[in-house]
Every structure is written in structure tokens, then in C-alpha cells.
Design an enzyme around this catalytic site. Structure first.
Site, PDB file in Angstrom:
ATOM      1  N   HIS A   1       4.721 -10.214   2.443  1.00 44.65           N
ATOM      2  CA  HIS A   1       3.863 -10.985   2.991  1.00 44.65           C
ATOM      3  C   HIS A   1       3.089 -11.843   1.891  1.00 44.65           C
ATOM      4  O   HIS A   1       2.251 -12.803   2.056  1.00 44.65           O
ATOM      5  CB  HIS A   1       2.954 -10.455   3.842  1.00 44.65           C
ATOM      6  CG  HIS A   1       1.715  -9.495   3.478  1.00 44.65           C
ATOM      7  ND1 HIS A   1       0.453 -10.149   3.532  1.00 44.65           N
ATOM      8  CD2 HIS A   1       1.563  -8.511   3.148  1.00 44.65           C
ATOM      9  CE1 HIS A   1      -0.389  -9.100   2.962  1.00 44.65           C
ATOM     10  NE2 HIS A   1       0.199  -8.296   2.685  1.00 44.65           N
TER      11      HIS A   1
ATOM     12  N   SER B   1       5.576  -6.722  -2.309  1.00 47.01           N
ATOM     13  CA  SER B   1       5.101  -6.779  -0.866  1.00 47.01           C
ATOM     14  C   SER B   1       5.567  -8.157  -0.257  1.00 47.01           C
ATOM     15  O   SER B   1       5.087  -9.083  -0.737  1.00 47.01           O
ATOM     16  CB  SER B   1       3.579  -6.530  -0.658  1.00 47.01           C
ATOM     17  OG  SER B   1       3.154  -6.951   0.578  1.00 47.01           O
TER      18      SER B   1
ATOM     19  N   CYS C   1      -9.292  -7.276   1.018  1.00 48.64           N
ATOM     20  CA  CYS C   1      -9.425  -5.972   1.379  1.00 48.64           C
ATOM     21  C   CYS C   1     -10.992  -5.476   1.213  1.00 48.64           C
ATOM     22  O   CYS C   1     -11.459  -4.824   2.047  1.00 48.64           O
ATOM     23  CB  CYS C   1      -8.661  -5.084   0.598  1.00 48.64           C
ATOM     24  SG  CYS C   1      -6.976  -5.363   0.773  1.00 48.64           S
TER      25      CYS C   1
ATOM     26  N   THR D   1      12.871   5.195  10.408  1.00 50.70           N
ATOM     27  CA  THR D   1      13.867   4.141  10.736  1.00 50.70           C
ATOM     28  C   THR D   1      13.591   2.678   9.996  1.00 50.70           C
ATOM     29  O   THR D   1      12.281   2.292  10.153  1.00 50.70           O
ATOM     30  CB  THR D   1      13.890   3.956  12.235  1.00 50.70           C
ATOM     31  OG1 THR D   1      14.076   5.169  12.937  1.00 50.70           O
ATOM     32  CG2 THR D   1      15.134   3.125  12.574  1.00 50.70           C
TER      33      THR D   1
ATOM     34  N   GLN E   1       0.846  -9.101  -6.513  1.00 55.75           N
ATOM     35  CA  GLN E   1       0.293 -10.435  -6.762  1.00 55.75           C
ATOM     36  C   GLN E   1       1.298 -11.314  -7.754  1.00 55.75           C
ATOM     37  O   GLN E   1       1.157 -12.589  -7.719  1.00 55.75           O
ATOM     38  CB  GLN E   1      -0.933 -10.627  -7.500  1.00 55.75           C
ATOM     39  CG  GLN E   1      -2.142  -9.710  -6.545  1.00 55.75           C
ATOM     40  CD  GLN E   1      -2.315 -11.035  -4.989  1.00 55.75           C
ATOM     41  OE1 GLN E   1      -1.986 -12.030  -5.131  1.00 55.75           O
ATOM     42  NE2 GLN E   1      -2.832 -10.377  -4.084  1.00 55.75           N
TER      43      GLN E   1
ATOM     44  N   ASN F   1      -5.640  -9.154  -8.585  1.00 56.71           N
ATOM     45  CA  ASN F   1      -5.673  -9.958  -7.294  1.00 56.71           C
ATOM     46  C   ASN F   1      -6.938 -10.566  -7.413  1.00 56.71           C
ATOM     47  O   ASN F   1      -7.070 -11.552  -6.474  1.00 56.71           O
ATOM     48  CB  ASN F   1      -5.657  -8.699  -6.146  1.00 56.71           C
ATOM     49  CG  ASN F   1      -6.473  -7.775  -6.409  1.00 56.71           C
ATOM     50  OD1 ASN F   1      -6.688  -7.047  -7.423  1.00 56.71           O
ATOM     51  ND2 ASN F   1      -6.985  -7.362  -5.137  1.00 56.71           N
TER      52      ASN F   1
ATOM     53  N   THR G   1       0.918  -1.249  -0.050  1.00 56.49           N
ATOM     54  CA  THR G   1       0.002   0.013  -0.188  1.00 56.49           C
ATOM     55  C   THR G   1       0.701   1.254  -0.005  1.00 56.49           C
ATOM     56  O   THR G   1       0.647   2.066  -0.721  1.00 56.49           O
ATOM     57  CB  THR G   1      -0.756  -0.033   1.206  1.00 56.49           C
ATOM     58  OG1 THR G   1      -1.785  -1.012   0.932  1.00 56.49           O
ATOM     59  CG2 THR G   1      -1.598   1.255   1.319  1.00 56.49           C
TER      60      THR G   1
END
Lengths: 402, 380
Positions: free
Chosen positions: B200, B198, B323, B236, B178, B149, B70
Site C-alpha cells: 500500500h 509493503s 503510526c 492461506t 518507504q 519514514n 509490519t
């Protein structure tokens, strides 16, 4: 279906090297073998004026990438090999062109008959092969002046090679054929480029780095290790000498007036490098100096620094502009490492107003009050030597984490 | 358990969790700190960047770490819009993007940007022709997802890149969340300027993502602050999650080499078995679709109840995308593909990983058949 099963390597400049030639070819072959060590199945074959890599099923894409980093190669090509038989040659030439995206392109055939016993002459070969390709393809036309694809056919005693595309090599001379030199490596942009160019002219290099803890950090040392690792792309293995320099630097700070401290620091670095050169049987010293960039690189400074030794000092960058140097640094992938913002031994203790026209007598005079000789010997003796290759890992490569 | 919701998130590899724990425990320093702990953390970050660059065949300075997909999508779209707003204010995207692309576009519309949403055909693909017609003099950004997706359609990224070659002023962003490790995408060959990934979704952990920014492309930072990540993304660095992501990417790509044929076979078997159920309509296109996503509709039956029914048997699937599944909205992609509302509302998505097996299929199919029967009884 026929596949490219060979890579044909042309030497270029080396071909004219008379008696030394054998040594050069031998060295190049060894350098290539080292570079391609990970490809277990390949075999390297040597003829009078070519090297051949027999792929034996290894994929050529990765090998081509590796070969681009071997000095002494003028160009190389993917090749198909066949017997000295006209029909076989025609078929193989067709297969070679069909492996390429040939549609919509133009081509010509350039046949060479090095093996004169072969009954078909080169003009006739051009014609025979060219018309065979034309008959058996679509959307491909002849252009003898500016072809997109040059089908090179070389008939030699042992067989015929067919190549369609020359890939430019790195040029230069095989690393190691010109002897050994010490490279003064600071961590900046210039010195790795100087090392690269030195290797391109066939020099084997050992790198010397000055380390001044706690004024310079482990990060600066790591940076130099990373730089050397990049340079090993061109040479296999490089020794990196890390010289403890803190004490000498502090002594200079105390003893030598501000305007001369930078010059004296350079003189000490050169003396140490020269001592290391003697110890490791080198013949010259390579530096990244170029004229007129900073105070220590005026001609007067250069002369004053150079006064401590008669060893040849090679400055491959002397005639280059900064932009040209940066361009090479980016090409050899050292730029991003060089610009990491850590202090190195050249950036600390920078005097506020260094002399741009120093005199060697004065420098020697200021240095005469301290026994630098024994400090230098101590630094040389305490020098740590790392042998870096592309797989070099210091304790902290955290391998299991990745 | 039969886990069939890998497009929502994947189960982290145990080796990846090990790396996370080690880094979070032993190398917890801030990479910007000067001392030893900081140096180690910085080194880890640097090695991650180098390894990821190698795996993606790009340069280390083209890899920016973000908190996830995102953020990377927002950064790409808003960052380019702000950077080049004086050049033009027109953005092109598609009607089937993930909300993390379409919502930022809507925000930009409120700020005076003009956004064109390319339609897709009944199979879920945009056409190069439509794109070509939509490009204007003031177009600054084209953002197209690689793998959809919801239905798994693969957009023609390489062809788009070829077309955009003729428009050097347009930046090309690809949302590849994806596609990573399932559908190869060569960033240089595809002439991609920006690309989102991404962790995950490829067995890494949440909290880490990547935005690839091609050398030479400038964008206005979304997060301003301590100038980390080459001044493009302050904050950070999440070193532990980044190292874990690096390992996950390596392992996933290795798994691709070993198991892509297996995965394709599993998908084929699923499609075959699902097609044999009379009340199921397949939504995933047969050609040019990802090897891990299968979308089908339940002929008007409530897909939400279906998901719960399967979950009772420890089988996990999704309605539309994770989502939007809580919003009970019909599938956006299916609507864009021209499906009737009834079909779009009863969509179910199966998404696989390399670890799914053929043996799972008959078990799951049985449960699905029973669930459909049960639902039909209730509905009728």
C-alpha cells in the site's frame, strides 16, 4: 565522450570446422538475431572470424545478458571501434579503459596487427598505447604477466577494435547445426538438463511429454510448458508434443505383470517418441537417463527399453552424478520448476517391486497379447503440438491482471 | 483535494483495484486445493512471484508474500533471532527505525537478546564507523531502514553491505517500505539478505507485503501452520491482494522511469517555497534524502492543529509518522537527530507521489501561511 559502441563476438570451436564453417557462422548469426529481436536498433555484421553487433545506442547491459545464452559463442567483449590511425587508436584505448573502474588496478596492452599494411608493428603499438594510457591516468600500473585489465587492440583492414574485458560465452555449437532430435521430457530434474546439454552440442530439439489425465493433472502439464519455456532461452522456439498416454498406461496395468509394467511403459514411450521423430524428421532421441539411479536405469533395463528401436538414443547425463545434474539445473533455472510436487506419468502406477534385471524377450512376450501398435498410432495421431517461445502464453496467463 | 500523505498510504491505482476485484471474484480458489480453481489461484500466485522477482532482479524463490510491512519486519527480525540464537544474541539496529522494527527488537530484549541502537547525526544518518565499532563476535543481525519514514534520509545501504561482507555470520535486513519505486535499491549489489516491502506504499492495497529472503538464508517462521510460502509463512495466501500488488509494483517502477525527474522537481519547488516562510524550519536533509518526503517544524506551534486546519481545505499532510501521530509523541527521528523537544513536537511531514504537481504548491502554501498565522494568534 567515447562509449562502447560494439560487441565483438568470438566463435571458438567453430573456427576449425572447415567447409561447414560458413553454415555455422550463418546459423550463429541467425540465432543471435533471433535472440536479440527486441533490440530494434542493433545491426549484426559478419567478418571472416568475428561477428560484430553495432549497438546504435541500445544499452549493452541487457544485450550482454542475452548473449550469455547463445551457444556457439566462445567469448565476447564490449568494443570501441576507430580508424586505423595511431593517434585515434591511442585516444580510443584510453577512453575504453576509463569506462571501467580502473583505479588501483593493473593493465597491459595486447596489440595484434592482422592488417599488415598498418605502418606500426604490434610491439611498438603496445608501447605507444601503454605509455599513452599511463600518462593520462592515475593510480593505474602496468603488469604484463597478470594484469587486471587486458587492453586488446586488434588492427584489421576495416578499422581497429579495442576491448578491455572478455566475457565468457555459453560455448558449444550453434543450436541447429547438428540436426534435430526429440527430447523425452518428464518434468523431473534430469530431462531438462539433458535437453540443455543436447542443445549445447548444436542440436535442435522438440520435446515430447506424456500426459495421462486424470492421473496426471493440468499442473503437471503446466510444469512441462514452464520447463520448455526456460529451455527456449537457448534456442528461440521449441515444439512441445503432448502425447495422450492414459489408455496405454491403463492397458499396461491390465496386461503386463507388475515387475515388467514399468519397463513396458518405457518401451511404449520410446516407440511413440520414435514415431514422432520419424514424422517430424528428427535423427535421434535425447533422454535424461543416467546409469544406476533407479530401477529403469540399470544397464539391463536400458538394454530392454532400447530394444524397441535402432534410432540413436543420446543420454547426455549418463556419466553424471545427481549433484552435478542438480548444479546445472539450478544454473539454467529449471530446478525450482522441476521440484514442484505434482504427479507425472512416471510417478503414478509405480510398481512395488520393478525388475532391476529385466529380459527383453519377456517384455516382448507380455506385450504380445495386445495390439499396442494401433494404440501407439492413435496416441501419435492425437498428440497435441504446442510451439513454445519466451513469450508463449497459454490462455491462462491472466495478462491483464498483471 | 491535495493529498500529501503518501508515506502513510498511497491511493491505489484504479487498474490495481480492477485486478483485485477480478481475482477475488473469479479466481477465489485456495492455491493449495487440488482442483481447477485451486490450480488457477496457484498459477496466479506463481506468476506474481515470477514478475516481482523480475522487477526486483532476484529469483522467484527469494520472494515471500506476507500480510504487509509490519509482518515482514517482525518475521525478519524475530525469525533470524530465533534461528541463530545459539550463534549469538546481539542485534544492531538504528535509533530511527519504524516501530515495526524497534518494537520487535524490544520484545527480543525481554527475551534476553542484546540490542544496540545506532545513533544518527543531526542530518539523520548513521555512520559506517559507528556500525563497525558496534559489531561484536555475537552479533547475528543488522537491521537498517533504507529510507526513513519521517524525514526521508537515505541510509548508506550499499556501504553497510560492503562492510558486512567481512562478517559472513551477520544477516543484513533492510526495511525498504518507504524506498520502493522512489529510491532504487539493488538487493544483490547491496548484499542485502532480507528486505521488507509493503504494497500500500506503492499504490497497491493493504494486506499484502513482501519479504525478500536471499537464497541460503534460513529463518524460523513466525507463523506456523499449513507450510505455505516455502514453509516460511503459513496461512492461506491472499491471492487477490498479491496479484494487485504485483501490478502496482510494475506500474510504480514504470512510473519511476518516466517521472522521477518530475518528482524531484516538485520536491525542490516545495523546499524552495517552504524555506521562504519564516516560521518554518526544514528537517529533511538536502542531500541523500528521498525524492518524496519533506519534513519541517513549525517553530513550536502545535502541528496537530495545523494538520486539522489544512484538512479543512482538503489538503492532507501528517504530523510525524502516521503510526505515531495519534500518540501525540514528539518525532522519534527528530529527537534522535538532536532536535530540541519544541522542534520535534511541531513537526509536519509532506509525502509526495508521482501524481503530485507543481501547480498544487502555491495553493497549499497559501493555506499553510494562513494556518500558521491563525495558530500564532491563538498561541500568543
Amino acid at each position: 565522450m567515447m562509449k562502447y559502441d560494439h560487441i565483438l563476438i568470438r566463435f571458438g570451436e567453430m573456427s576449425t570446422k572447415g567447409k561447414n564453417r560458413k553454415r555455422f557462422v550463418y546459423r550463429l548469426k541467425r540465432n543471435i538475431e533471433k535472440k536479440l529481436r527486441d533490440f530494434k536498433k542493433i545491426e549484426i555484421e559478419q567478418t571472416r572470424d568475428r561477428l560484430y553487433i553495432r549497438l546504435n545506442g541500445e544499452s549493452h547491459e541487457n544485450i550482454i545478458e542475452q548473449l550469455k545464452h547463445v551457444f556457439g559463442i566462445q567469448s565476447f567483449s564490449l568494443a570501441m571501434r576507430t580508424e586505423n590511425d595511431l593517434e585515434k587508436i591511442k585516444e580510443t584505448a584510453l577512453a575504453a579503459i576509463k569506462e571501467l573502474p580502473y583505479e588501483g588496478k593493473t593493465f597491459k596492452v595486447t596489440a595484434k596487427r592482422a592488417y599488415k599494411q598498418f605502418p606500426v608493428g604490434s610491439n611498438e603499438l603496445n608501447y605507444e598505447i601503454g605509455s599513452y594510457i599511463l600518462r593520462n591516468t592515475e593510480n593505474l600500473t602496468v603488469n604484463v604477466h597478470e594484469p587486471d585489465i587486458d587492453v586488446r587492440v586488434e588492427v584489421r583492414q576495416g578499422g581497429t577494435d579495442i576491448t578491455c574485458k572478455d566475457i565468457p560465452g555459453a560455448g558449444g555449437l550453434p543450436v541447429g547445426t547438428s540436426g534435430k532430435a526429440m527430447l523425452m521430457l518428464s518434468g523431473g530434474i534430469d530431462s531438462p538438463v539433458a535437453g540443455y546439454l543436447a542443445m549445447k552440442r548444436g542440436l535442435e530439439i522438440e520435446a515430447v511429454h506424456f500426459f495421462s489425465p486424470p492421473f496426471t493433472s493440468e499442473r503437471a502439464k503446466q510444469k512441462v510448458i514452464d520447463l520448455v519455456k526456460k529451455l527456449t532461452e537457448y534456442s528461440g522456439k521449441i515444439k512441445l508434443h503432448i502425447v495422450p498416454f492414459t489408455e496405454i498406461q491403463q492397458t499396461i496395468q491390465k496386461q503386463v505383470p507388475d515387475g515388467y509394467s514399468l519397463i513396458s511403459t518405457r518401451r511404449m514411450m520410446l516407440r511413440i517418441t520414435d514415431a514422432l521423430r520419424k514424422k517430424h524428421n528428427g535423427l535421434a532421441i535425447v533422454t535424461g537417463e543416467s546409469l544406476g539411479q533407479v530401477a529403469s536405469q540399470t544397464l539391463e533395463s536400458m538394454a530392454t527399453i532400447n530394444d524397441v528401436t535402432t534410432t540413436p538414443i543420446l543420454r547426455p547425463l549418463v556419466a553424471m552424478d545427481k549433484t552435478e545434474i542438480i548444479e546445472i539445473a539450478k544454473k539454467i533455472d529449471t530446478f525450482d520448476i522441476s521440484v514442484r510436487p505434482y504427479e507425472d506419468c512416471c510417478t503414478i502406477f509405480t510398481p512395488s517391486a520393478p525388475k532391476t534385471r529385466p529380459k527383453k524377450e519377456k517384455a516382448a512376450h507380455y506385450e504380445s497379447f495386445v495390439d499396442f501398435e494401433s494404440l501407439i498410432n492413435e496416441a501419435v495421431n492425437k498428440t497435441e503440438t504446442l510451439i513454445i517461445d519466451k513469450n508463449y502464453k497459454n490462455i491462462e496467463e491472466f495478462e491483464e491482471l498483471f | 483535494m491535495i493529498y500529501l500523505d503518501n508515506s502513510a498510504t498511497t491511493k491505489p491505482f484504479p487498474e490495481v483495484i480492477d485486478s483485485f476485484v477480478t481475482v477475488a471474484t473469479k479466481y477465489f480458489g485456495n492455491p493449495s486445493s487440488l482442483h481447477e480453481l485451486g490450480r488457477q489461484a496457484e498459477r496466479l500466485l506463481q506468476q506474481s512471484r515470477e514478475q516481482i522477482a523480475r522487477l526486483l532482479h532476484v529469483k522467484p524463490n527469494e520472494i515471500i508474500f506476507t500480510s504487509g510491512g509490519t509482518e515482514a519486519n517482525n518475521m525478519a527480525i524475530k525469525g533470524i533471532a530465533l534461528q541463530y540464537k545459539n550463534r549469538g544474541k546481539h542485534i544492531i539496529t538504528t535509533a530511527i527505525e519504524h516501530p515495526s522494527v524497534s518494537e520487535p527488537c524490544k520484545q527480543l530484549e525481554e527475551l534476553g537478546f542484546d540490542v544496540s541502537y545506532l545513533p544518527v547525526n543531526e542530518k539523520g544518518f548513521i555512520t559506517i564507523d559507528d556500525l563497525m565499532k558496534t559489531i561484536r563476535d555475537d552479533t547475528i543481525l543488522v537491521s537498517v531502514m533504507h529510507v526513513n519514514n519521517e524525514v526521508g534520509s537515505i541510509q548508506p545501504i550499499k556501504e553497510i553491505g560492503q562492510l558486512l561482507k567481512n562478517y559472513p555470520k551477520i544477516v543484513f535486513h533492510v526495511d525498504n517500505v518507504q524506498g520502493v519505486s522512489k529510491v532504487p535499491l539493488h538487493l544483490y549489489e547491496g548484499r542485502v539478505d532480507l528486505c521488507t516491502m509493503s504494497a500500500h506504499k506503492f499504490h497497491g492495497l493493504r494486506g499484502a507485503g513482501i519479504l525478500y529472503i536471499r537464497e541460503g538464508i534460513k529463518l524460523s517462521p513466525l507463523l506456523a501452520g499449513g507450510e505455505q510460502e516455502m514453509k516460511v509463512r503459513s496461512g492461506t495466501e491472499n491471492v487477490a491482494a498479491i496479484v494487485a500488488m504485483t501490478k502496482a509494483l510494475r506500474m510504480s517502477l514504470e512510473m519511476y522511469e518516466e517521472k522521477i525527474h518530475h518528482l524531484m522537481k516538485v520536491k525542490e519547488a516545495w523546499i524552495e517555497q517552504l524555506s521562504a516562510i519564516p516560521d518554518i524550519q526544514l528537517n529533511t536533509p538536502i542531500d541523500h534524502s528521498a525524492p518524496h518526503i519533506i519534513n519541517f517544524s513549525l517553530n513550536g506551534l502545535k502541528s496537530e492543529v495545523f494538520v486539522h486546519e489544512l484538512a479543512k481545505h482538503n489538503i492532507f499532510v501528517s504530523t510525524t509518522s502516521a503510526c505515531s501521530s495519534k500518540k501525540k509523541a514528539p518525532s522519534k527521528t527528530l529527537i534522535a537527530m538532536g532536535a530540541e523537544p519544541k522542534r520535534a513536537e511541531s513537526a509536519v511531514r509532506i509525502s509526495l507521489s508521482f501524481k503530485n504537481t507543481i501547480e498544487e504548491i502555491p495553493i497549499a502554501i497559501d493555506v499553510m501561511k494562513n494556518a500558521i498565522k491563525k495558530l500564532q494568534e491563538v498561541t500568543r
